[in-house]
Design a protein around this motif. Sequence first.
Motif, short mmCIF file in Angstrom:
data_model
loop_
_atom_site.label_atom_id
_atom_site.label_comp_id
_atom_site.label_asym_id
_atom_site.label_seq_id
_atom_site.Cartn_x
_atom_site.Cartn_y
_atom_site.Cartn_z
N SER A 40 0.76 -1.22 -0.10
CA SER A 40 -0.13 -0.06 -0.01
C SER A 40 1.00 1.33 -0.26
O SER A 40 0.55 2.24 -0.65
N MET A 41 1.95 1.17 0.78
CA MET A 41 3.01 2.34 0.58
C MET A 41 3.54 2.60 -0.87
O MET A 41 3.45 3.69 -1.20
N GLY A 42 3.75 1.55 -1.53
CA GLY A 42 4.28 1.68 -2.86
C GLY A 42 3.33 2.38 -3.85
O GLY A 42 3.60 3.15 -4.51
N LEU A 43 1.95 1.60 -3.60
CA LEU A 43 0.88 2.14 -4.47
C LEU A 43 0.76 3.73 -4.10
O LEU A 43 0.48 4.56 -5.00
N ALA A 44 0.81 3.95 -2.89
CA ALA A 44 0.59 5.31 -2.52
C ALA A 44 1.67 6.39 -3.20
O ALA A 44 1.19 7.58 -3.79
N VAL A 45 2.66 5.91 -3.36
CA VAL A 45 3.63 6.72 -3.62
C VAL A 45 3.54 6.59 -5.03
O VAL A 45 3.93 7.92 -5.71
N LEU A 46 3.12 5.82 -5.96
CA LEU A 46 2.86 5.77 -7.36
C LEU A 46 1.69 6.94 -7.77
O LEU A 46 1.62 7.75 -8.64
N PHE A 47 0.73 6.79 -6.74
CA PHE A 47 -0.61 7.77 -7.11
C PHE A 47 -0.75 9.11 -6.18
O PHE A 47 -1.53 9.69 -6.33
N ALA A 59 10.27 9.79 -2.54
CA ALA A 59 11.12 8.79 -3.29
C ALA A 59 11.78 7.66 -2.30
O ALA A 59 11.86 6.65 -2.37
N TYR A 60 12.05 8.44 -0.62
CA TYR A 60 12.55 7.43 0.36
C TYR A 60 11.38 6.44 0.66
O TYR A 60 11.58 5.44 0.89
N SER A 65 9.23 0.93 0.52
CA SER A 65 8.39 -0.17 0.28
C SER A 65 9.00 -1.25 -0.73
O SER A 65 8.62 -2.35 -0.43
N VAL A 66 9.75 -0.96 -1.58
CA VAL A 66 10.23 -1.78 -2.25
C VAL A 66 11.16 -2.88 -1.69
O VAL A 66 11.14 -3.90 -1.63
N LEU A 67 11.98 -2.01 -0.78
CA LEU A 67 12.94 -2.96 0.02
C LEU A 67 12.26 -3.82 0.82
O LEU A 67 12.70 -4.92 1.35
N GLY A 68 11.21 -3.07 1.49
CA GLY A 68 10.27 -4.11 2.56
C GLY A 68 9.69 -5.22 1.89
O GLY A 68 9.23 -6.17 2.28
N LEU A 69 9.07 -4.93 0.49
CA LEU A 69 8.27 -6.10 0.07
C LEU A 69 8.98 -7.30 -0.70
O LEU A 69 8.56 -8.36 -0.82
#
Length: 505
Positions: A40-47, A59-60, A65-69
């Motif tokens: 959800s963090m990654g999707l929130a960053v995208l949108f 960016a951080y 989110s990528v490193l955690g997923l």
Amino acid sequence: MAVRRPEDSVVRAGWGAGFARAGATWPVVSGGVLGAMFASMGLAVLFGRAHGFGGDSLAYLGIVSVLGLVPCGAGFVWALIHPRAGLPSAAVGALLGLGIFVGFAGDGLNDSWKAPLDRPSTIRAVGSWAGGGLVVRVRPDLVVAYRGDTGAVAWRWTPPGEDSVCAMSRGTGPDGTGRGGAVGLIGHSPPGRPCSAVTALDLADGGERWTATVDAPARDGDDATPDVLAVAGPQALLQEKAGWRAVRLADGRDVWHSAADPGCAPLQVAGGPGDAVTVARCGDAPPLLRSLAPADGRERQRIALPAAGGLRNLAVVSVDPLAVWVDAQAEGGTHAVLSYDRAGRQRAAIPVAGDEYDLDVMLGGLHAFDEFSARPLFGGVVVGDLFVVPGERPGDVGISGGGGHPSRTATGRLLAYSLTDGGKRWTAGLDDRVTGLVVDGGSVWAMTRGRVTRVEAATGRRSAVLDVNDTASLYPVDLSLSGPERFTVVAEDGTRDEPPVRVMS
């Protein structure tokens, strides 16, 4: 010898089954919570940018989110395969991820609209106005008005014949109809000829209200001259060779004339709702500033500015209260912003170059008059009895590294000085040099390369920081407010890095 009862075996078997179920459920729950949180963090960053978030924090958060997923991906899939425990866990994780995003992501500004890039590529703006739901960008060859809500072109005006714009008023005034319309002044003439024609444009539709002939001095080429036209209440002030002339803003009819003193030549004119200010250069004698009544030209104040021996630069920063930047020719002369009371007595002197900071009185520093040449941008603004101005010092901007990827570090600041006694009241740190500044009631908004920051004038407290998404302002821009946290940005060069006009919200 203890007797083993059948019910003991049943209890042990139940405990074992419970532990087994717990052991099987724990990866499902943890995978659902952590996986959904990072997803959800990654999707929130995208949108998020499209919904008012922005800045470096995005960016951080994206990296986190990528490193955690990556390590949690298998657990997340396992949770989805076991929906009974996995879906509630994923819901909790999604809410947790969104909460982290909202808590750490910055507020962002997006472009509501952008005007198409300018053509030809050599063209530059000489000034702009904003108000009445329009933003008007003035080029030497063309005046274009955009609707502030949509960016649609409302009207265009072209100077007649081979004329180009050689002057414009810093502000606009009432159109005299009582309907709340505005009129702006445009000076125009053929290249290399005196700026001898002044047209009053109705900003509602671009119509010409009137055109007056001005006895203007000669000029070289087709450069524009700043602050030779002004609006003072219901009058238009026109600077001529021998003095100043006031005409009615509504119809261009003459109202009064005011001649320069013997041995002096008109230099600048400025105006406000209740004030007309003229400045004359007087050879080796001190420049002469006069405050006049807009209605009849009656002299109210006469001030000999402390710059005997000549001027390098001068600007009337404010007419009420009266504040003037005096930049003398001599190195040991006056280089300060001077404030005066209604009786013409000097109240304060604020040095523009000192041991600690250099003040950007004109936005863009030493070459300020080369940018927006008909209406140069003030870097210093007056809020009440405070002069708020960007301050710079060596080392504010640093470039490190080489090759094709140099690293840039920067810092900036706003300073506030009292126009009563000249004392410094506060310093507010910013992330970079100021590229735009606008007053908003009792606060100022300062635009840097990637942010817009609101600073309270009374205290210097930063009360809002908005990250600018996408287009960054690399050079000074004309910044204005067109609504709550809605900004209009006009660029001088709208052919490459920035659009000519954009609205951010």
